[in-house]
Design a protein around this motif. Structure first.
Motif, PDB file in Angstrom:
ATOM      1  N   PRO A  12       0.852  -1.194   0.000  1.00  0.00           N
ATOM      2  CA  PRO A  12       0.000   0.000   0.000  1.00  0.00           C
ATOM      3  C   PRO A  12       0.884   1.239   0.000  1.00  0.00           C
ATOM      4  N   TYR A  13       1.320   1.641  -1.147  1.00  0.00           N
ATOM      5  CA  TYR A  13       2.346   2.666  -1.266  1.00  0.00           C
ATOM      6  C   TYR A  13       1.778   3.829  -2.069  1.00  0.00           C
ATOM      7  N   VAL A  14       2.143   5.041  -1.694  1.00  0.00           N
ATOM      8  CA  VAL A  14       1.588   6.215  -2.362  1.00  0.00           C
ATOM      9  C   VAL A  14       1.755   6.107  -3.889  1.00  0.00           C
ATOM     10  N   ASN A  16       0.157   4.031  -5.721  1.00  0.00           N
ATOM     11  CA  ASN A  16      -0.095   2.664  -6.163  1.00  0.00           C
ATOM     12  C   ASN A  16      -1.194   2.632  -7.233  1.00  0.00           C
ATOM     13  N   LYS A  17      -0.948   1.897  -8.271  1.00  0.00           N
ATOM     14  CA  LYS A  17      -1.906   1.848  -9.378  1.00  0.00           C
ATOM     15  C   LYS A  17      -3.179   1.083  -9.009  1.00  0.00           C
ATOM     16  N   GLY A  18      -3.105   0.292  -7.966  1.00  0.00           N
ATOM     17  CA  GLY A  18      -4.296  -0.393  -7.447  1.00  0.00           C
ATOM     18  C   GLY A  18      -5.139  -1.060  -8.512  1.00  0.00           C
ATOM     19  N   ALA A  37       9.937   0.685 -14.600  1.00  0.00           N
ATOM     20  CA  ALA A  37      11.115   1.428 -14.110  1.00  0.00           C
ATOM     21  C   ALA A  37      10.870   2.198 -12.816  1.00  0.00           C
ATOM     22  N   PHE A  38       9.602   2.576 -12.562  1.00  0.00           N
ATOM     23  CA  PHE A  38       9.267   3.308 -11.333  1.00  0.00           C
ATOM     24  C   PHE A  38       8.261   2.443 -10.566  1.00  0.00           C
ATOM     25  N   GLY A  39       8.705   1.297 -10.144  1.00  0.00           N
ATOM     26  CA  GLY A  39       7.803   0.231  -9.683  1.00  0.00           C
ATOM     27  C   GLY A  39       7.011   0.496  -8.413  1.00  0.00           C
ATOM     28  N   GLY A  40       7.492   1.363  -7.529  1.00  0.00           N
ATOM     29  CA  GLY A  40       6.771   1.704  -6.296  1.00  0.00           C
ATOM     30  C   GLY A  40       6.318   0.472  -5.522  1.00  0.00           C
ATOM     31  N   GLY A  41       5.034   0.438  -5.197  1.00  0.00           N
ATOM     32  CA  GLY A  41       4.488  -0.673  -4.408  1.00  0.00           C
ATOM     33  C   GLY A  41       4.396  -1.983  -5.181  1.00  0.00           C
ATOM     34  N   GLY A  42       4.687  -1.952  -6.471  1.00  0.00           N
ATOM     35  CA  GLY A  42       4.802  -3.199  -7.230  1.00  0.00           C
ATOM     36  C   GLY A  42       3.539  -3.689  -7.918  1.00  0.00           C
ATOM     37  N   SER A  43       2.455  -2.902  -7.886  1.00  0.00           N
ATOM     38  CA  SER A  43       1.201  -3.438  -8.434  1.00  0.00           C
ATOM     39  C   SER A  43       1.324  -3.805  -9.923  1.00  0.00           C
ATOM     40  N   ILE A  44       2.077  -3.016 -10.678  1.00  0.00           N
ATOM     41  CA  ILE A  44       2.198  -3.305 -12.113  1.00  0.00           C
ATOM     42  C   ILE A  44       3.044  -4.564 -12.328  1.00  0.00           C
ATOM     43  N   ASN A  60      11.604  -2.284 -10.835  1.00  0.00           N
ATOM     44  CA  ASN A  60      12.673  -1.384 -10.392  1.00  0.00           C
ATOM     45  C   ASN A  60      12.097  -0.180  -9.653  1.00  0.00           C
ATOM     46  N   ASP A  61      12.774   0.229  -8.592  1.00  0.00           N
ATOM     47  CA  ASP A  61      12.463   1.514  -7.957  1.00  0.00           C
ATOM     48  C   ASP A  61      13.728   1.988  -7.268  1.00  0.00           C
ATOM     49  N   ILE A  62      13.934   3.300  -7.298  1.00  0.00           N
ATOM     50  CA  ILE A  62      15.153   3.844  -6.708  1.00  0.00           C
ATOM     51  C   ILE A  62      15.204   3.628  -5.189  1.00  0.00           C
ATOM     52  N   ARG A  63      14.052   3.485  -4.563  1.00  0.00           N
ATOM     53  CA  ARG A  63      14.035   3.276  -3.100  1.00  0.00           C
ATOM     54  C   ARG A  63      14.297   1.814  -2.817  1.00  0.00           C
ATOM     55  N   ARG A 219      17.588   0.720  -8.926  1.00  0.00           N
ATOM     56  CA  ARG A 219      18.486   1.681  -9.569  1.00  0.00           C
ATOM     57  C   ARG A 219      17.735   2.944  -9.929  1.00  0.00           C
ATOM     58  N   ASP A 220      18.511   3.956 -10.208  1.00  0.00           N
ATOM     59  CA  ASP A 220      17.937   5.119 -10.852  1.00  0.00           C
ATOM     60  C   ASP A 220      17.491   4.636 -12.244  1.00  0.00           C
ATOM     61  N   TYR A 221      16.361   5.107 -12.725  1.00  0.00           N
ATOM     62  CA  TYR A 221      15.850   4.612 -14.016  1.00  0.00           C
ATOM     63  C   TYR A 221      16.883   4.793 -15.140  1.00  0.00           C
ATOM     64  N   ARG A 222      17.755   5.823 -15.005  1.00  0.00           N
ATOM     65  CA  ARG A 222      18.733   6.080 -16.060  1.00  0.00           C
ATOM     66  C   ARG A 222      19.838   5.033 -16.105  1.00  0.00           C
ATOM     67  N   LEU A 234       6.415   3.376 -17.615  1.00  0.00           N
ATOM     68  CA  LEU A 234       6.952   4.416 -16.733  1.00  0.00           C
ATOM     69  C   LEU A 234       5.827   5.075 -15.937  1.00  0.00           C
ATOM     70  N   ASP A 235       5.967   5.037 -14.642  1.00  0.00           N
ATOM     71  CA  ASP A 235       4.992   5.713 -13.773  1.00  0.00           C
ATOM     72  C   ASP A 235       5.786   6.614 -12.824  1.00  0.00           C
ATOM     73  N   PRO A 236       6.385   7.656 -13.383  1.00  0.00           N
ATOM     74  CA  PRO A 236       7.263   8.504 -12.558  1.00  0.00           C
ATOM     75  C   PRO A 236       6.444   9.394 -11.634  1.00  0.00           C
TER      76      PRO A 236
HETATM   77  C1  LIG Z   1       4.009   7.175  -8.843  1.00  0.00           C
HETATM   78  S1  LIG Z   1       5.144   6.143  -7.956  1.00  0.00           S
HETATM   79  C2  LIG Z   1       4.964   4.595  -8.779  1.00  0.00           C
HETATM   80  C3  LIG Z   1       3.808   3.778  -8.272  1.00  0.00           C
HETATM   81  C4  LIG Z   1       3.716   2.368  -8.822  1.00  0.00           C
HETATM   82  N1  LIG Z   1       3.324   2.329 -10.218  1.00  0.00           N
HETATM   83  C5  LIG Z   1       2.730   1.522  -8.007  1.00  0.00           C
HETATM   84  O1  LIG Z   1       1.754   0.985  -8.558  1.00  0.00           O
HETATM   85  O2  LIG Z   1       2.923   1.446  -6.797  1.00  0.00           O
HETATM   86  C6  LIG Z   1       6.706   6.740  -8.492  1.00  0.00           C
HETATM   87  C7  LIG Z   1       7.911   5.947  -7.998  1.00  0.00           C
HETATM   88  O3  LIG Z   1       9.080   6.407  -8.647  1.00  0.00           O
HETATM   89  C8  LIG Z   1      10.182   6.199  -7.779  1.00  0.00           C
HETATM   90  N2  LIG Z   1      11.308   7.025  -8.269  1.00  0.00           N
HETATM   91  C9  LIG Z   1      11.505   8.358  -8.091  1.00  0.00           C
HETATM   92  N3  LIG Z   1      12.648   8.744  -8.704  1.00  0.00           N
HETATM   93  C10 LIG Z   1      13.154   7.628  -9.299  1.00  0.00           C
HETATM   94  C11 LIG Z   1      14.321   7.394 -10.091  1.00  0.00           C
HETATM   95  N4  LIG Z   1      15.181   8.386 -10.388  1.00  0.00           N
HETATM   96  N5  LIG Z   1      14.542   6.145 -10.560  1.00  0.00           N
HETATM   97  C12 LIG Z   1      13.688   5.133 -10.270  1.00  0.00           C
HETATM   98  N6  LIG Z   1      12.582   5.299  -9.494  1.00  0.00           N
HETATM   99  C13 LIG Z   1      12.303   6.534  -9.021  1.00  0.00           C
HETATM  100  C14 LIG Z   1       9.647   6.586  -6.428  1.00  0.00           C
HETATM  101  O4  LIG Z   1      10.404   5.995  -5.385  1.00  0.00           O
HETATM  102  C15 LIG Z   1       8.199   6.069  -6.515  1.00  0.00           C
HETATM  103  O5  LIG Z   1       8.101   4.810  -5.919  1.00  0.00           O
END
Ligand SMILES: C[S@@+](CC[C@H](N)C(=O)[O-])C[C@H]1O[C@@H](n2cnc3c(N)ncnc32)[C@H](O)[C@@H]1O
Length: 304
Positions: A12-14, A16-18, A37-44, A60-63, A219-222, A234-236
């Motif tokens: 349950p992460y901010v 989240n695509k739910g 690339a911006f996987g967050g809570g992982g729903s996708i 992948n997520d930078i956190r 990693r950083d998406y780059r 991409l869900d930045p």
């Molecule tokens: C809108 S959320 C993604 C939510 C995800 N789609 C889900 O369903 O939970 C954006 C995510 O991008 C990550 N993020 C921010 N900067 C990033 C970077 N430079 N490289 C990779 N991930 C990054 C954040 O940590 C955050 O989890």
């Protein structure tokens, strides 16, 4: 959503695509590898791993502690979720401000923050007392209130989901209250983690096998190595909402996007961006926090 599929919603992460995750996965083209690339809570990534459109999925997520938490829940068994059913404001602030980044800290901050933003405590001061008291009564039976009666049924021996369902039943039978709204949001959040932790149970083994296609990356998406035939999702942090994630550099993102070798690049956004077409309009976001100013969620396809 059926109980057996709830693990696909991830943490349950901010952001989240739910509920939208299934729709997005249906819309993305099939291929060899999907990069989230911006996987967050992982729903996708999780929903993708249950679909049979890709041989491999990179989550992948930078956190890194968020990625590690999801990985540990799915593949490990070191987390005793019951330890986290009752976290008060002071404990939350200690975790947030005084402890180093870790899986446990991330778990507490995700489950006990308002809107799962990992920043402000879940409840206001007035609510906090009542909600923690009900949770304590349910799991420990030591509050000296009528709610301690609930403890007698399981005496702390049932899982979080079962205990929480019992809470609703008890309130209905004993107090005549049948509302099941977000009453103990803390337990609903921890329960979300429980769905992932329980994937190794017999009836879920098939899903666990599907999850072997998932690659965890922080990693950083780059810094991701992307191939021409990858499907990139991409869900930045949303445009103009960069502050939530410590100031996301949208200009750098656009530069990278224009150089990215993949032919199929899709972006979740609320605004149509240059060099993209709207592949699909997913409709309004369902969230109690954004109520009132909801925008349509778009799936954009990059056109170069
Ligand atoms: C809108 S959320 C993604 C939510 C995800 N789609 C889900 O369903 O939970 C954006 C995510 O991008 C990550 N993020 C921010 N900067 C990033 C970077 N430079 N490289 C990779 N991930 C990054 C954040 O940590 C955050 O989890």
């Amino acid at each position: 959503m059926k109980a057996k599929d709830k693990w696909k919603r991830g943490l349950p992460y901010v952001g989240n695509k739910g509920q939208k995750a299934e729709q997005i996965i249906d819309l993305l083209p099939p291929g060899n590898r999907l990069i989230d690339a911006f996987g967050g809570g992982g729903s996708i990534s999780l929903t993708a791993s249950a679909a049979s459109k890709w041989n491999r999925i990179v989550y992948n997520d930078i956190r890194s502690s968020v990625v590690q938490l999801l990985k540990e829940l799915i593949t490990g068994n070191s987390i005793d979720l019951k330890k986290y059913v009752c976290v008060n404001r002071q404990q939350f602030l200690d975790w947030r401000d005084k402890r180093p980044d870790s899986i446990e800290r991330t778990l507490v901050l995700i489950c006990y923050s308002f809107g799962n933003d990992m920043n402000s405590y879940l409840w206001g001061r007035k609510n906090e007392e009542l909600k923690l008291m009900m949770t304590r009564a349910l799991f420990y039976g030591d509050t000296g209130t009528i709610y301690d009666e609930m403890f007698d049924k399981y005496r702390g021996e049932a899982g979080i989901m079962e205990t929480y369902s019992w809470f609703h039943k008890w309130r209905r039978d004993r107090m005549g209250i049948s509302s099941r709204s977000d009453l103990l949001q803390n337990l609903q959040n921890v329960q979300r983690l429980q769905y992932l932790a329980e994937l190794d149970q017999l009836e879920q083994l098939q899903q666990l096998q599907q999850l072997e296609r998932l690659e965890y990356s922080s990693r950083d998406y780059r810094d991701l190595t992307i191939q021409e035939d990858d499907i990139v999702y991409l869900d930045p942090p949303y445009y103009k909402s960069g502050k939530q994630y410590g100031g996301f550099d949208h200009d750098a993102f656009w530069e990278w996007l224009m150089e990215c070798p993949a032919k199929n690049i899709y972006i979740s956004e609320y605004t149509k961006l240059p060099h993209t077409e709207v592949a699909f309009n997913l409709g309004k976001k369902h969230s109690f926090i954004t109520a009132g100013k909801r925008k349509d969620e778009l799936l954009l396809k990059v056109v170069k």
